[in-house]
Design a protein around this motif. Structure first.
Motif, PDB file in Angstrom:
ATOM      1  N   THR A 232     -17.971 -33.874  23.825  1.00 58.35           N
ATOM      2  CA  THR A 232     -18.259 -35.855  24.212  1.00 58.35           C
ATOM      3  C   THR A 232     -17.572 -36.584  22.766  1.00 58.35           C
ATOM      4  N   LYS A 236     -14.234 -38.524  22.146  1.00 61.66           N
ATOM      5  CA  LYS A 236     -14.237 -39.829  21.230  1.00 61.66           C
ATOM      6  C   LYS A 236     -13.753 -40.368  20.579  1.00 61.66           C
ATOM      7  N   HIS A 304     -11.721 -44.900  26.163  1.00 62.33           N
ATOM      8  CA  HIS A 304     -12.139 -44.481  24.786  1.00 62.33           C
ATOM      9  C   HIS A 304     -10.299 -44.565  24.492  1.00 62.33           C
TER      10      HIS A 304
END
Length: 832
Positions: A232, A236, A304
């Motif tokens: 993750t 991002k 994002h």
């Protein structure tokens, strides 16, 4: 008095040679007057008498008076006109002075002020331009300063600290600066330093490429380690360095690896046994896994990467779904031997159905592949119906899951107004084509075979109800409705197939299967029933003049029931699948508000046009089936009437009026009209010479009940109602003929007795008391309208009859009879 010449009247003097046209002294001919244009005013030149001359003078005086009055009015208004002209002259003088004053003010005061205002405006514009240039310069300086800070920040963060988040954030800030500033000469002079000597655009691009490679390596490392937090974290960072596409692609590859691994695990989990709905469950788990990814990760991606960016991941997921779903379908087809079963289905001959429609070779000779032999296992089916049923169920489940999956992706990828439109990548996907060829098409083929083979099997194993008899004194051992087992078996299959088909939520499947189902029912079910009614149990007498055998009549009535119950079954199936309402959870704050409801079709087919198509297909099935059955049912009712009831009606009516006379004498004590009660038996006691003898109503009721009670116990209420309608219509014609035969054989007192007897017979025909036949069927009374009106006219007194002759209100109650028929009926009665 001398009359002046015409020229003098018009103001002209005649020449000496001019004289009256009647004067004989003038040797010269008088000149003819020139023609004048037509006018409504009198013309003095055309005057031929003194009266016309006077009329012309009067007209001229009138014109003179009108002209004089107009001239007087103009003279009277001259004063007002002169006064207005004077006011205008005064206003013109004042306006001239004002114009002079205004011109002096403009030249003396406004002109210098205008020059000054223009000079000030030009100065303000120059100042605004300078301020804008200064502001633009300051913006560029600030942007260059921001760019330099970002370049130094990126370089510093990627050095010893290795703070990737900070470096990515500096790149994201630098991406907000316009390209013309980043690549401009001013930035190229001011930004480079001894530590970072390259131009800023080169430094930023190099840093972005370096970070992108680093993030990819770290992302792949986290995937191998199964570290979700690091996955993750680096996922991002890709949009911050301007590499959103790279991030979405690597993320899509990552989730597709998980989808593939899960799909292989699901498929390998059943190596020990893949019975039941194993492949349907495997395909369902595949779709559910993808839906969970889209639903669970969609918010993170759009937060994002931006709105609708999840679509790129979904397209990548669909590529993996094409592969894994295709593997499931191919394995399913191989393991279940679908192609071989389709070949067997297409080559199946339906021997029993075909031979059942062939002409019977000879009465009583069983044919090869007859129902009896098939029921005992003499015929090899060749196709296992249980396997076909299982395949249909599993195929229907997979089609239904595919529909839900497509609906979910359409909602996830499209805007609100296009949420029912299939995304193009999904419409063109290989899995979509494979679903059509490997699932939808075989489903249509197998459904057609399954329904037709079920109809054939139901008739092969058909069993008639036992314990039926036409003896009204013996109880029936089976419960109504009295039908054969084939009806329940076939309608169960029809309902099952319809529900299976609708559950697929595939409108193309529905519009293919439902019409095919209608054709099979119309050709096989109705055709087999018709063939049985015609060849096996047609109620024909063994001996001419006798009644058909009891068992033959019972079998024929049961087939009529089959048709009636089948129509009712189809109606209920269609209603249950189209109009059944399912309550939805109410979200209204007021609990007293009615709950929302949605039909089953609307839930299965969210697109309104598709739901309407499915509903039309079902209603078309019901209407076409009912139309075909109605014709055969009407024929069956007519055959029952012609062969079972009609031969006995004339003797029943003749026996009812046997030895009955309607010419009693006035002194006969039997002529006393009894008081009518609600009991037909009491009203029907004979009051003639033989008191206590049966009257026509009693005889008719006894015979009528004995005739119809056995039939009413076996037939369904709607079928018996149709039979009763045909019977009463024919009976009314017989009764009318009998009434006409009494011409001259009825007197005034006998007409009253005849009216009572006819009314009793009609009441018994439409509603036999105590027998339960025709209870509430008073609509059949309309068939006896002419008969009742005939006896009514016979028994009318003179005043009522005169009112009928005059066309009064009494005539409305005998509207079924013509004027000639009324007179003929009235003349049938012999009056004292």
């Amino acid at each position: 008095m001398a009359i002046p010449p015409a020229s003098a009247v018009n103001g002209h003097a005649d020449s000496p040679s001019s004289s009256s046209p009647n004067s004989e002294k003038s040797p010269q001919p008088q000149p003819q007057p020139q023609p004048n244009p037509p006018s409504t005013d009198p013309d003095i030149f055309n005057a031929s008498s003194v009266a016309e001359i006077k009329a012309t003078l009067s007209h001229l005086h009138t014109q003179e008076a009108n002209v004089t009055s107009r001239l007087d009015a103009l003279v009277a208004s001259q004063k007002d006109f002169s006064r207005e002209l004077s006011r205008l002259d005064l206003l013109r003088a004042n306006l001239g002075s004002q114009t002079t004053t205004t011109r002096s003010i403009r030249h003396g005061m406004l002109s210098p002020a205008a020059v000054t205002a223009d000079r000030i405006s030009s100065a303000v514009r120059r100042l605004d331009l300078e301020q804008a240039r200064v502001k633009a310069t300051l913006d560029v300086v600030e942007q260059v300063a921001e760019l330099k800070a970002c370049v130094l920040g990126v370089s510093g963060s990627m050095g010893a600290p290795q703070d990737w988040e900070t470096a990515a954030s500096y790149l994201h800030r630098a991406a907000q600066i316009p390209d013309d500033v980043v690549k401009g000469a001013f930035a190229g002079e001011m930004v480079p330093t001894a530590e970072v000597p390259d131009p800023p655009n080169v430094t930023l691009d190099t840093a972005a490429e370096s970070l992108c490679g680093l993030f990819l390596r770290e992302f792949d490392k986290a995937v191998k380690e199964g570290n979700g937090a690091k996955i993750t974290r680096f996922f991002k960072l890709f949009p911050l360095i301007g590499r959103s596409e790279v991030g979405l692609d690597v993320y899509g590859r990552y989730v597709c690896q998980g989808v593939a691994a899960r799909a292989r695990a699901n498929l390998n989990a059943g190596t020990g046994g893949r019975e039941g709905f194993f492949y349907a469950n495997a395909l369902t788990k595949l779709f559910e896994h993808i839906a969970q990814i889209v639903d669970g990760h969609g918010g993170l991606v759009e937060r994002h990467y931006g709105p609708r960016k999840m679509n790129r991941v979904i397209e990548r997921l669909q590529l993996e779904a094409d592969v894994q779903g295709g593997i499931v379908l191919d394995t399913w087809g191989d393991e279940r031997h679908v192609d071989r079963k389709l070949t067997d289905i297409k080559s199946y001959a339906f021997t029993f159905l075909v031979q059942s429609f062939l002409p019977t070779q000879r009465p009583g000779a069983p044919r090869s592949h007859s129902p009896a032999r098939a029921a005992t296992g003499g015929e090899d089916e060749g196709v296992d119906m249980k396997e076909i049923d299982g395949l249909l169920s599993e195929t229907g489940i997979m089609l239904g899951r595919w529909s839900l999956y497509c609906r979910f992706l359409a909602d996830a990828c499209n805007l609100e107004d296009e949420k029912y439109t299939l995304p193009q990548f999904l419409a063109d996907s290989p899995l979509t084509k494979k679903i059509t060829t490997r699932l939808a098409t075989p489903f249509n083929t197998m459904t057609t075979f399954f329904v037709r083979r079920s109809v054939e099997k139901a008739f092969q194993l058909d069993e008639s109800p036992t314990g039926l008899t036409l003896n009204p004194h013996k109880p029936l051992k089976s419960d109504p409705p009295h039908i054969t087992s084939a009806v329940d078996d076939i309608m169960y299959i029809v309902n099952k197939v319809i529900q299976q088909t609708l559950a697929t939520s595939q409108i193309t499947v529905v519009t293919n299967v439902i019409p095919t189902l209608a054709r099979v029912l119309g050709s096989d079910f109705i055709g087999m029933t018709q063939r049985k009614m015609r060849d096996e149990c047609y109620p024909r007498p063994v001996v001419q003049g006798a009644l058909p055998p009891e068992q033959t009549v019972i079998a024929f009535l049961v087939l009529i029931n089959n048709l009636d119950i089948a129509v009712d079954y189809i109606r209920r199936i269609v209603v249950n699948n189209t109009e059944a309402q399912t309550p939805l959870p109410s979200t209204h704050p007021n609990p007293t508000q009615p709950e929302e409801t949605i039909s089953q079709l609307d839930s299965l087919f969210p697109v309104p046009t598709e739901a309407k198509q499915a509903s039309q297909a079902l209603h078309s099935l019901s209407s076409s089936f009912e139309s075909k059955v109605s014709d055969l049912l009407s024929d069956g009712i007519q055959v029952t009437f012609n062969n079972v009831i009609k031969p006995r009606l004339r003797p029943i009516l003749a026996d009812a009026f046997r030895d009955i006379e309607y010419q009693p004498s006035p002194d006969d004590p039997s002529t006393t009209t009894p008081v009518l009660t609600d009991d037909v038996e009491d009203n029907d006691m004979h009051t003639g010479p033989n008191p206590g003898a049966e009257r026509p109503t009693t005889r008719f009721t006894t015979s009528w009940t004995a005739l119809l009670t056995p039939l009413s116990r076996i037939l369904t209420p709607p079928s018996f109602d149709k039979l009763l309608s045909v019977t009463t219509t024919y009976l009314s014609r017989l009764l009318e003929k009998r009434l006409w035969s009494y011409h001259g054989r009825v007197n005034a007192l006998g007409a009253t007795r005849l009216e009572r007897d006819v009314s009793g017979i009609v009441n018994a025909a439409v509603d036999v008391a105590g027998s339960g036949i025709g209870g509430g069927r008073y609509k059949h009374r309309e068939a006896f309208g002419r008969c009742l009106q005939m006896v009514l006219v016979m028994g009318m007194d003179e005043e009522e009859w005169e009112d009928v002759v005059r066309g009064g209100e009494t005539g409305d109650v005998v509207d079924r009879l013509s004027v000639e028929e009324r007179g003929r009926v009235r003349g049938m009665v012999r009056r004292f």
